[in-house]
Design a protein around this motif. Sequence first.
Motif, PDB file in Angstrom:
ATOM      1  N   GLY A   1       0.818  -1.203   0.000  1.00  0.00           N
ATOM      2  CA  GLY A   1       0.000   0.000   0.000  1.00  0.00           C
ATOM      3  C   GLY A   1       0.846   1.245   0.000  1.00  0.00           C
ATOM      4  N   HIS A   2       0.219   2.387   0.304  1.00  0.00           N
ATOM      5  CA  HIS A   2       0.947   3.648   0.385  1.00  0.00           C
ATOM      6  C   HIS A   2       0.272   4.565   1.395  1.00  0.00           C
ATOM      7  CE1 HIS A   2      -2.177   5.488  -2.207  1.00  0.00           C
ATOM      8  NE2 HIS A   2      -2.121   4.355  -2.885  1.00  0.00           N
ATOM      9  N   SER A   3       1.103   5.382   2.059  1.00  0.00           N
ATOM     10  CA  SER A   3       0.623   6.307   3.077  1.00  0.00           C
ATOM     11  C   SER A   3       1.764   7.225   3.456  1.00  0.00           C
ATOM     12  CB  SER A   3       0.116   5.550   4.310  1.00  0.00           C
ATOM     13  OG  SER A   3      -0.377   6.443   5.281  1.00  0.00           O
ATOM     14  N   ARG A   4       1.458   8.257   4.275  1.00  0.00           N
ATOM     15  CA  ARG A   4       2.474   9.155   4.817  1.00  0.00           C
ATOM     16  C   ARG A   4       2.607   8.868   6.316  1.00  0.00           C
ATOM     17  NH1 ARG A   4       4.021  13.892   2.444  1.00  0.00           N
ATOM     18  NH2 ARG A   4       3.765  15.065   4.393  1.00  0.00           N
ATOM     19  N   ILE A   5       3.621   8.063   6.657  1.00  0.00           N
ATOM     20  CA  ILE A   5       3.877   7.706   8.043  1.00  0.00           C
ATOM     21  C   ILE A   5       5.263   8.213   8.414  1.00  0.00           C
ATOM     22  CG2 ILE A   5       4.148   5.820   9.680  1.00  0.00           C
ATOM     23  CD1 ILE A   5       1.277   6.298   8.756  1.00  0.00           C
ATOM     24  N   ALA A   6       5.362   8.880   9.569  1.00  0.00           N
ATOM     25  CA  ALA A   6       6.594   9.569   9.936  1.00  0.00           C
ATOM     26  C   ALA A   6       7.544   8.671  10.716  1.00  0.00           C
ATOM     27  CB  ALA A   6       6.263  10.804  10.765  1.00  0.00           C
ATOM     28  N   SER A   7       8.817   9.025  10.657  1.00  0.00           N
ATOM     29  CA  SER A   7       9.828   8.370  11.477  1.00  0.00           C
ATOM     30  C   SER A   7      10.282   9.255  12.624  1.00  0.00           C
ATOM     31  CB  SER A   7      11.045   8.001  10.616  1.00  0.00           C
ATOM     32  OG  SER A   7      11.623   9.171  10.056  1.00  0.00           O
ATOM     33  N   VAL A   8       9.877  10.534  12.625  1.00  0.00           N
ATOM     34  CA  VAL A   8      10.288  11.494  13.660  1.00  0.00           C
ATOM     35  C   VAL A   8       9.042  12.168  14.221  1.00  0.00           C
ATOM     36  CG1 VAL A   8      11.557  13.617  14.137  1.00  0.00           C
ATOM     37  CG2 VAL A   8      12.539  11.900  12.615  1.00  0.00           C
ATOM     38  N   PHE A   9       9.027  12.333  15.551  1.00  0.00           N
ATOM     39  CA  PHE A   9       7.896  12.973  16.217  1.00  0.00           C
ATOM     40  C   PHE A   9       8.399  14.145  17.042  1.00  0.00           C
ATOM     41  CE2 PHE A   9       4.843  13.483  19.685  1.00  0.00           C
ATOM     42  CZ  PHE A   9       3.671  13.613  18.958  1.00  0.00           C
ATOM     43  N   ASP A  10       7.680  15.275  16.963  1.00  0.00           N
ATOM     44  CA  ASP A  10       8.028  16.486  17.709  1.00  0.00           C
ATOM     45  C   ASP A  10       7.111  16.593  18.926  1.00  0.00           C
ATOM     46  OD1 ASP A  10       8.697  18.921  18.706  1.00  0.00           O
ATOM     47  OD2 ASP A  10       8.191  20.081  16.912  1.00  0.00           O
ATOM     48  N   ALA A  11       7.636  16.217  20.099  1.00  0.00           N
ATOM     49  CA  ALA A  11       6.835  16.242  21.325  1.00  0.00           C
ATOM     50  C   ALA A  11       6.775  17.620  21.951  1.00  0.00           C
ATOM     51  CB  ALA A  11       7.394  15.247  22.338  1.00  0.00           C
ATOM     52  N   THR A  12       7.463  18.617  21.368  1.00  0.00           N
ATOM     53  CA  THR A  12       7.401  19.981  21.895  1.00  0.00           C
ATOM     54  C   THR A  12       6.343  20.810  21.195  1.00  0.00           C
ATOM     55  OG1 THR A  12       9.062  20.875  20.358  1.00  0.00           O
ATOM     56  CG2 THR A  12       9.863  19.867  22.401  1.00  0.00           C
ATOM     57  N   SER A  13       5.663  20.225  20.233  1.00  0.00           N
ATOM     58  CA  SER A  13       4.595  20.906  19.522  1.00  0.00           C
ATOM     59  C   SER A  13       3.260  20.422  20.051  1.00  0.00           C
ATOM     60  CB  SER A  13       4.697  20.629  18.016  1.00  0.00           C
ATOM     61  OG  SER A  13       3.529  21.026  17.338  1.00  0.00           O
ATOM     62  N   SER A  14       2.331  21.334  20.295  1.00  0.00           N
ATOM     63  CA  SER A  14       1.030  20.935  20.838  1.00  0.00           C
ATOM     64  C   SER A  14       0.272  20.036  19.870  1.00  0.00           C
ATOM     65  CB  SER A  14       0.193  22.170  21.169  1.00  0.00           C
ATOM     66  OG  SER A  14       0.006  22.969  20.010  1.00  0.00           O
ATOM     67  N   SER A  15       0.561  20.173  18.570  1.00  0.00           N
ATOM     68  CA  SER A  15      -0.081  19.313  17.575  1.00  0.00           C
ATOM     69  C   SER A  15       0.688  18.023  17.353  1.00  0.00           C
ATOM     70  CB  SER A  15      -0.209  20.056  16.239  1.00  0.00           C
ATOM     71  OG  SER A  15       1.078  20.347  15.711  1.00  0.00           O
ATOM     72  N   GLY A  16       1.888  17.901  17.941  1.00  0.00           N
ATOM     73  CA  GLY A  16       2.691  16.708  17.732  1.00  0.00           C
ATOM     74  C   GLY A  16       3.101  16.548  16.282  1.00  0.00           C
ATOM     75  N   ALA A  17       3.803  17.525  15.750  1.00  0.00           N
ATOM     76  CA  ALA A  17       4.179  17.502  14.341  1.00  0.00           C
ATOM     77  C   ALA A  17       5.071  16.306  14.039  1.00  0.00           C
ATOM     78  CB  ALA A  17       4.894  18.799  13.976  1.00  0.00           C
ATOM     79  N   THR A  18       4.942  15.779  12.841  1.00  0.00           N
ATOM     80  CA  THR A  18       5.750  14.655  12.393  1.00  0.00           C
ATOM     81  C   THR A  18       6.542  15.058  11.165  1.00  0.00           C
ATOM     82  OG1 THR A  18       3.879  13.840  11.099  1.00  0.00           O
ATOM     83  CG2 THR A  18       4.178  12.899  13.294  1.00  0.00           C
ATOM     84  N   SER A  19       7.630  14.310  10.909  1.00  0.00           N
ATOM     85  CA  SER A  19       8.472  14.632   9.756  1.00  0.00           C
ATOM     86  C   SER A  19       9.271  13.405   9.355  1.00  0.00           C
ATOM     87  CB  SER A  19       9.417  15.802  10.083  1.00  0.00           C
ATOM     88  OG  SER A  19      10.239  15.468  11.188  1.00  0.00           O
ATOM     89  N   PHE A  20      10.017  13.541   8.259  1.00  0.00           N
ATOM     90  CA  PHE A  20      10.861  12.470   7.721  1.00  0.00           C
ATOM     91  C   PHE A  20      10.046  11.201   7.481  1.00  0.00           C
ATOM     92  CE2 PHE A  20      13.691  15.268  10.078  1.00  0.00           C
ATOM     93  CZ  PHE A  20      14.691  15.499   9.147  1.00  0.00           C
ATOM     94  N   PHE A  21       9.193  11.254   6.477  1.00  0.00           N
ATOM     95  CA  PHE A  21       8.284  10.153   6.194  1.00  0.00           C
ATOM     96  C   PHE A  21       9.038   8.970   5.607  1.00  0.00           C
ATOM     97  CE2 PHE A  21       5.782  14.000   6.237  1.00  0.00           C
ATOM     98  CZ  PHE A  21       4.730  13.637   7.058  1.00  0.00           C
ATOM     99  N   ILE A  22       8.623   7.773   6.010  1.00  0.00           N
ATOM    100  CA  ILE A  22       9.326   6.559   5.631  1.00  0.00           C
ATOM    101  C   ILE A  22       8.648   5.900   4.438  1.00  0.00           C
ATOM    102  CG2 ILE A  22      10.175   6.143   7.961  1.00  0.00           C
ATOM    103  CD1 ILE A  22       7.958   4.148   8.383  1.00  0.00           C
ATOM    104  N   SER A  23       9.424   5.074   3.743  1.00  0.00           N
ATOM    105  CA  SER A  23       8.886   4.338   2.604  1.00  0.00           C
ATOM    106  C   SER A  23       8.021   3.178   3.092  1.00  0.00           C
ATOM    107  CB  SER A  23      10.023   3.819   1.734  1.00  0.00           C
ATOM    108  OG  SER A  23      10.852   2.946   2.479  1.00  0.00           O
ATOM    109  N   MET A  24       7.275   2.596   2.173  1.00  0.00           N
ATOM    110  CA  MET A  24       6.291   1.574   2.543  1.00  0.00           C
ATOM    111  C   MET A  24       6.483   0.342   1.659  1.00  0.00           C
ATOM    112  SD  MET A  24       2.197   2.209   2.901  1.00  0.00           S
ATOM    113  CE  MET A  24       1.070   0.935   3.443  1.00  0.00           C
ATOM    114  N   PRO A  25       7.540  -0.435   1.866  1.00  0.00           N
ATOM    115  CA  PRO A  25       7.738  -1.637   1.062  1.00  0.00           C
ATOM    116  C   PRO A  25       6.730  -2.720   1.426  1.00  0.00           C
ATOM    117  CG  PRO A  25       9.365  -1.549   2.807  1.00  0.00           C
ATOM    118  CD  PRO A  25       8.596  -0.253   2.868  1.00  0.00           C
TER     119      PRO A  25
END
Length: 323
Positions: free
Chosen positions: A209-233
């Motif tokens: 399948g395919h999706s946008r799933i992050a490998s990094v989480f920002d716990a200092t953001s009230s929204s919990g921003a994510t970044s550095f999306f990983i591939s989906m083999p």
Amino acid sequence: MRLRFTATAAIPIILCGCIHDHPGPDAHDPTLVNVAIEVTPPPEWEEKSLNVKTREDSHESQHRIIAEVMRNGKKEWRHEQIISGEEYSSGPIIIRLPFSLHAVEYTLSVWSDILHPESAPAYDAELLNHVTPSEPIPFWESRNDCSFFSNYIDLRKYRNQWDSKVVVPTALSRPIARFEIVATDLQEFLDYTEFERQHGETYTVTLSGHSRIASVFDATSSSGATSFFISMPDKTIPLSLYGHPPDEILLHSCALFPEEEASIDATITVYNSARLIMAKSEEFTIPLERGKVTRVKGNFLTNFYKNSINVDNIWNGEILIEI
């Protein structure tokens, strides 16, 4: 001459008295604010038996709670506390921060995860704005349970007050979303493949399948921003047909770092040992929501020409989706 001499001699005495009465460099500033945080765990976390102990005293799994205080984007203070499972049963946890704060505005961020004995932490939380799994985790593999909180705290109203004590409520929430894929046609598949299985046939399930799933989480953001999306083999797993409740079998489960709301467009294909397709469910959507478990149910083992899948969600709510 004597009057002049007397005045000159008195001046050093007065100055010495002033210097003696001034607070030393190690004196406590009474206008600083003493802060404690009232940590309310998420529901499932709260049900576990916990007890505040040190690392050396416990051989069981422990919860790690990290609190960071930031001002103008710069980390001012950090405190880590370990909570292990023996006596604690429910309710908020009061953690007194071992430092005092000025009466200004700050950002308070809290991160909690699980420490297992004799193993490294599952997450690298040295920087709460860049929390990552300690080791790279492929898309279809689960992230460990964790929770966070982040918000502004305004201490300005305590300015010019002496020895103020403040308790800041911090309600933890999960930044991860879980999903489970359950086949509801196990008995039908067993009946259909009885002859082949008696002759040693085996089966596998391939997830894609395919999706946008992050490998990094920002716990200092009230929204919990994510970044550095990983591939989906693709992921292929053996199909174990025994030791399950009648009619149902859990094909796969996973916990991920999604954006606040996300989804996976998934395809599940069942193969026999000759890589012939036995069943296929194409491009169905799995909704993901932080703090919830999405349960996908359907005829994954016998479905080829039509989809018959439904999705429900548990943890802090419930979602039902039919495909």
